[in-house]
Design a protein around this motif. Structure first.
Motif, PDB file in Angstrom:
ATOM      1  N   GLU A 135       0.825  -1.271   0.185  1.00 34.74           N
ATOM      2  CA  GLU A 135       0.006   0.042  -0.016  1.00 34.74           C
ATOM      3  C   GLU A 135       0.915   1.035  -0.049  1.00 34.74           C
ATOM      4  O   GLU A 135       0.672   2.077  -0.702  1.00 34.74           O
ATOM      5  CB  GLU A 135      -1.264   0.124   0.632  1.00 34.74           C
ATOM      6  CG  GLU A 135      -2.180  -0.987   0.718  1.00 34.74           C
ATOM      7  CD  GLU A 135      -2.613  -0.848  -0.457  1.00 34.74           C
ATOM      8  OE1 GLU A 135      -3.619   0.090  -0.203  1.00 34.74           O
ATOM      9  OE2 GLU A 135      -3.077  -1.412  -0.575  1.00 34.74           O
ATOM     10  N   ARG A 136       1.632   1.308   0.646  1.00 34.03           N
ATOM     11  CA  ARG A 136       2.570   2.336   1.187  1.00 34.03           C
ATOM     12  C   ARG A 136       3.589   2.851  -0.428  1.00 34.03           C
ATOM     13  O   ARG A 136       3.599   3.971  -0.862  1.00 34.03           O
ATOM     14  CB  ARG A 136       3.786   2.147   2.155  1.00 34.03           C
ATOM     15  CG  ARG A 136       3.477   1.953   3.390  1.00 34.03           C
ATOM     16  CD  ARG A 136       2.942   3.424   4.031  1.00 34.03           C
ATOM     17  NE  ARG A 136       4.552   4.511   4.336  1.00 34.03           N
ATOM     18  CZ  ARG A 136       4.848   4.095   5.327  1.00 34.03           C
ATOM     19  NH1 ARG A 136       4.944   3.188   6.109  1.00 34.03           N
ATOM     20  NH2 ARG A 136       5.655   4.695   5.159  1.00 34.03           N
ATOM     21  N   VAL A 137       3.404   1.339  -0.617  1.00 33.40           N
ATOM     22  CA  VAL A 137       4.643   1.477  -2.770  1.00 33.40           C
ATOM     23  C   VAL A 137       3.135   2.288  -3.309  1.00 33.40           C
ATOM     24  O   VAL A 137       3.637   3.082  -4.926  1.00 33.40           O
ATOM     25  CB  VAL A 137       5.149   0.177  -2.742  1.00 33.40           C
ATOM     26  CG1 VAL A 137       5.601   0.610  -4.435  1.00 33.40           C
ATOM     27  CG2 VAL A 137       6.564  -0.037  -1.848  1.00 33.40           C
ATOM     28  N   ARG A 138       1.988   1.479  -3.498  1.00 32.21           N
ATOM     29  CA  ARG A 138       1.563   1.342  -4.102  1.00 32.21           C
ATOM     30  C   ARG A 138       0.945   3.201  -4.612  1.00 32.21           C
ATOM     31  O   ARG A 138       0.497   3.660  -5.484  1.00 32.21           O
ATOM     32  CB  ARG A 138       0.018   0.771  -4.085  1.00 32.21           C
ATOM     33  CG  ARG A 138      -1.021   1.374  -5.803  1.00 32.21           C
ATOM     34  CD  ARG A 138      -2.311   0.352  -4.708  1.00 32.21           C
ATOM     35  NE  ARG A 138      -1.886  -1.490  -5.238  1.00 32.21           N
ATOM     36  CZ  ARG A 138      -2.298  -2.604  -3.879  1.00 32.21           C
ATOM     37  NH1 ARG A 138      -2.568  -1.735  -2.764  1.00 32.21           N
ATOM     38  NH2 ARG A 138      -2.286  -3.435  -4.196  1.00 32.21           N
ATOM     39  N   GLN A 139       0.491   3.947  -2.982  1.00 36.87           N
ATOM     40  CA  GLN A 139       0.285   5.035  -3.100  1.00 36.87           C
ATOM     41  C   GLN A 139       1.451   6.430  -3.180  1.00 36.87           C
ATOM     42  O   GLN A 139       0.845   7.570  -3.311  1.00 36.87           O
ATOM     43  CB  GLN A 139      -0.555   5.489  -1.634  1.00 36.87           C
ATOM     44  CG  GLN A 139      -1.739   4.734  -1.138  1.00 36.87           C
ATOM     45  CD  GLN A 139      -2.172   4.591   0.325  1.00 36.87           C
ATOM     46  OE1 GLN A 139      -1.797   5.289   0.916  1.00 36.87           O
ATOM     47  NE2 GLN A 139      -3.121   3.368   0.410  1.00 36.87           N
ATOM     48  N   GLY A 140       2.488   5.966  -3.662  1.00 39.97           N
ATOM     49  CA  GLY A 140       3.943   6.974  -3.553  1.00 39.97           C
ATOM     50  C   GLY A 140       4.054   7.056  -2.383  1.00 39.97           C
ATOM     51  O   GLY A 140       5.223   8.461  -2.541  1.00 39.97           O
ATOM     52  N   ALA A 141       3.771   6.670  -1.326  1.00 40.42           N
ATOM     53  CA  ALA A 141       4.519   6.712  -0.232  1.00 40.42           C
ATOM     54  C   ALA A 141       6.400   6.519  -0.170  1.00 40.42           C
ATOM     55  O   ALA A 141       7.188   7.041   0.341  1.00 40.42           O
ATOM     56  CB  ALA A 141       4.453   6.819   0.964  1.00 40.42           C
ATOM     57  N   ALA A 142       6.638   5.635  -0.931  1.00 41.95           N
ATOM     58  CA  ALA A 142       7.702   5.198  -0.538  1.00 41.95           C
ATOM     59  C   ALA A 142       7.447   3.943  -2.196  1.00 41.95           C
ATOM     60  O   ALA A 142       6.409   3.768  -2.694  1.00 41.95           O
ATOM     61  CB  ALA A 142       7.835   3.705  -0.104  1.00 41.95           C
ATOM     62  N   GLU A 143       9.176   4.318  -2.937  1.00 42.58           N
ATOM     63  CA  GLU A 143       9.028   3.991  -4.175  1.00 42.58           C
ATOM     64  C   GLU A 143       9.485   2.625  -4.121  1.00 42.58           C
ATOM     65  O   GLU A 143       8.701   1.358  -5.211  1.00 42.58           O
ATOM     66  CB  GLU A 143      10.385   4.760  -5.281  1.00 42.58           C
ATOM     67  CG  GLU A 143       9.982   6.412  -5.128  1.00 42.58           C
ATOM     68  CD  GLU A 143      11.253   6.630  -6.271  1.00 42.58           C
ATOM     69  OE1 GLU A 143      10.790   6.124  -7.465  1.00 42.58           O
ATOM     70  OE2 GLU A 143      12.758   6.601  -5.723  1.00 42.58           O
ATOM     71  N   LEU A 144      10.301   2.162  -3.215  1.00 43.68           N
ATOM     72  CA  LEU A 144      10.800   0.544  -3.186  1.00 43.68           C
ATOM     73  C   LEU A 144       9.447   0.519  -2.452  1.00 43.68           C
ATOM     74  O   LEU A 144       9.678   0.907  -1.266  1.00 43.68           O
ATOM     75  CB  LEU A 144      11.672   0.135  -4.150  1.00 43.68           C
ATOM     76  CG  LEU A 144      12.549   0.941  -4.583  1.00 43.68           C
ATOM     77  CD1 LEU A 144      13.947   0.742  -4.704  1.00 43.68           C
ATOM     78  CD2 LEU A 144      11.696  -0.439  -5.763  1.00 43.68           C
ATOM     79  N   GLY A 145       9.850  -1.283  -2.073  1.00 37.97           N
ATOM     80  CA  GLY A 145       9.749  -1.424  -0.380  1.00 37.97           C
ATOM     81  C   GLY A 145      10.357  -3.453  -0.407  1.00 37.97           C
ATOM     82  O   GLY A 145      10.015  -3.871  -1.577  1.00 37.97           O
ATOM     83  N   LEU A 146      10.243  -3.721   0.322  1.00 37.86           N
ATOM     84  CA  LEU A 146      11.007  -4.401   1.297  1.00 37.86           C
ATOM     85  C   LEU A 146       9.331  -5.652   1.562  1.00 37.86           C
ATOM     86  O   LEU A 146       8.847  -5.235   2.760  1.00 37.86           O
ATOM     87  CB  LEU A 146      12.223  -5.608   1.619  1.00 37.86           C
ATOM     88  CG  LEU A 146      13.329  -5.372   1.374  1.00 37.86           C
ATOM     89  CD1 LEU A 146      14.746  -4.877   1.698  1.00 37.86           C
ATOM     90  CD2 LEU A 146      13.776  -5.943   0.021  1.00 37.86           C
ATOM     91  N   ALA A 147       9.232  -7.310   1.056  1.00 34.86           N
ATOM     92  CA  ALA A 147       7.988  -7.657   1.666  1.00 34.86           C
ATOM     93  C   ALA A 147       7.870  -9.035   1.605  1.00 34.86           C
ATOM     94  O   ALA A 147       9.255  -9.433   1.063  1.00 34.86           O
ATOM     95  CB  ALA A 147       7.048  -7.083   0.890  1.00 34.86           C
ATOM     96  N   GLY A 148       7.437  -9.471   2.572  1.00 34.61           N
ATOM     97  CA  GLY A 148       8.005 -10.973   2.147  1.00 34.61           C
ATOM     98  C   GLY A 148       6.355 -12.071   3.299  1.00 34.61           C
ATOM     99  O   GLY A 148       5.566 -10.938   3.554  1.00 34.61           O
ATOM    100  N   ALA A 149       6.365 -12.956   2.564  1.00 32.40           N
ATOM    101  CA  ALA A 149       4.280 -13.299   2.376  1.00 32.40           C
ATOM    102  C   ALA A 149       5.086 -15.219   1.938  1.00 32.40           C
ATOM    103  O   ALA A 149       6.057 -15.734   2.231  1.00 32.40           O
ATOM    104  CB  ALA A 149       3.830 -13.436   1.790  1.00 32.40           C
TER     105      ALA A 149
END
Length: 324
Positions: A135-149
């Motif tokens: 969500e942070r990346v999609r909304q433009g609050a950050a350009e990149l994000g590290l995620a795990g699932a």
């Protein structure tokens, strides 16, 4: 409507009010209020409801957040692209990461990125779930994000670069005389009968693993539940109990004196770097290129590192996690 007004609007949103936003922007609060009022007149809607000395975001204001962030990001990308014509000598990558990816692979990625582009910097904000990162990346609050699932990530609205699939491990207190496991012996859920465990809150991946073992009839005593992920290893080192952690903590745990055991079967997490679909700044594109090389080296270890090579002298023993 201009970019400055949108920047001011986002500052009020991000800092929960006019006074803190004005302080962050280094402008007088009346000037900020006038700018927001002008933006509201231009748009013909109220962006905030004034309640006493505070404000609450209106429905129209909530709808403006994502396009406003997109405009600001696109302007930053345009400025950075012009700067890059003079050589990629300055700029900053805006990222968001969950706690364990903040150990690795962020450490290795940042090291490689800094070596390639010593004039660039990285800012990493915190998130605690894959959904929050996306969500942070999609909304433009950050350009990149590290995620795990637990499964391969494929969220809509962002680009996804899979980095690696990683194991969970059992971390025990140092010199635990009660441990029945040898150093190289894998541990099953049934082997944890009677164990004292430190866990994270419900709905976290690590807690889910422990709950699955409990559901199978193994008696595990949950001695501590902690929300702060960084508290888990210190509690283990104090002898409070054992914990199931992502392998990103293994090297640090061993260096601190804790004992690390393999689990069988080993639950896995799938870690990815997500990026916004809109054009990235040159700095973010440079970081993405480093991440792409990292992912290729994990898939084809003969191209660079071994399959678990990297930081720490024991091979790449750090692996990230969605929620501990």
């Amino acid at each position: 409507m201009d970019a400055r007004q949108l920047e001011y609007f986002l500052a009020v949103v991000d800092h929960d009010g006019f006074s803190r936003a004005a302080a962050r922007l280094h402008i007088a609060q009346p000037s900020l209020s006038q700018a927001i009022a002008a933006l509201e007149r231009d748009l013909g809607v109220k962006l905030f409801h004034r309640l006493g000395r505070g404000v609450v975001l209106s429905d129209a204001g909530a709808e403006l957040i994502e396009p406003a962030r997109q405009v600001i990001r696109d302007l930053e990308a345009a400025r950075a692209t012009m700067d890059s014509t003079k050589g990629l000598r300055r700029g900053r990558v805006e990222m968001v990461s969950m706690p364990s990816p903040g150990i690795e692979p962020l450490g290795t990625l940042t090291r490689d990125f800094s070596r390639r582009h010593p004039g660039l910097s990285i800012r990493v904000d915190a998130a605690f779930t894959a959904t929050e990162v996306v969500e942070r990346v999609r909304q433009g609050a950050a350009e990149l994000g590290l995620a795990g699932a637990p499964e391969v990530l494929s969220p809509p609205g962002v680009n996804v670069l899979p980095l690696e699939a990683q194991d969970f491990v059992l971390v025990e207190p140092p010199d635990d005389e009660s441990s029945a496991f040898s150093d190289d012996e894998p541990v099953s859920g049934a082997d944890l009968a009677g164990a004292r465990a430190i866990v994270t809150p419900e709905d976290s991946v690590m807690r889910r693993i422990v709950d699955d073992v409990l559901a199978e009839g193994t008696d595990i005593h949950i001695v501590a539940e902690v929300a702060h992920r960084t508290s888990i290893l210190p509690l283990v080192l104090h002898g409070v109990g054992l914990a199931i952690l992502p392998e990103s903590w293994s090297t640090l745990a061993r260096r601190s004196g804790a004992r690390v055991r393999r689990l069988t079967p080993a639950p896995q997490l799938h870690v990815a770097l997500v990026s916004r679909v809109a054009p990235l700044t040159p700095a973010a594109r440079a970081f993405l290129a480093v991440a792409d090389d990292y992912a290729a080296s994990r898939t084809h270890p003969e191209h660079g590192r071994s399959g678990r090579g990297g930081v720490g002298g024991r091979g790449h023993a750090f692996f990230p996690l969605e929620v501990l």
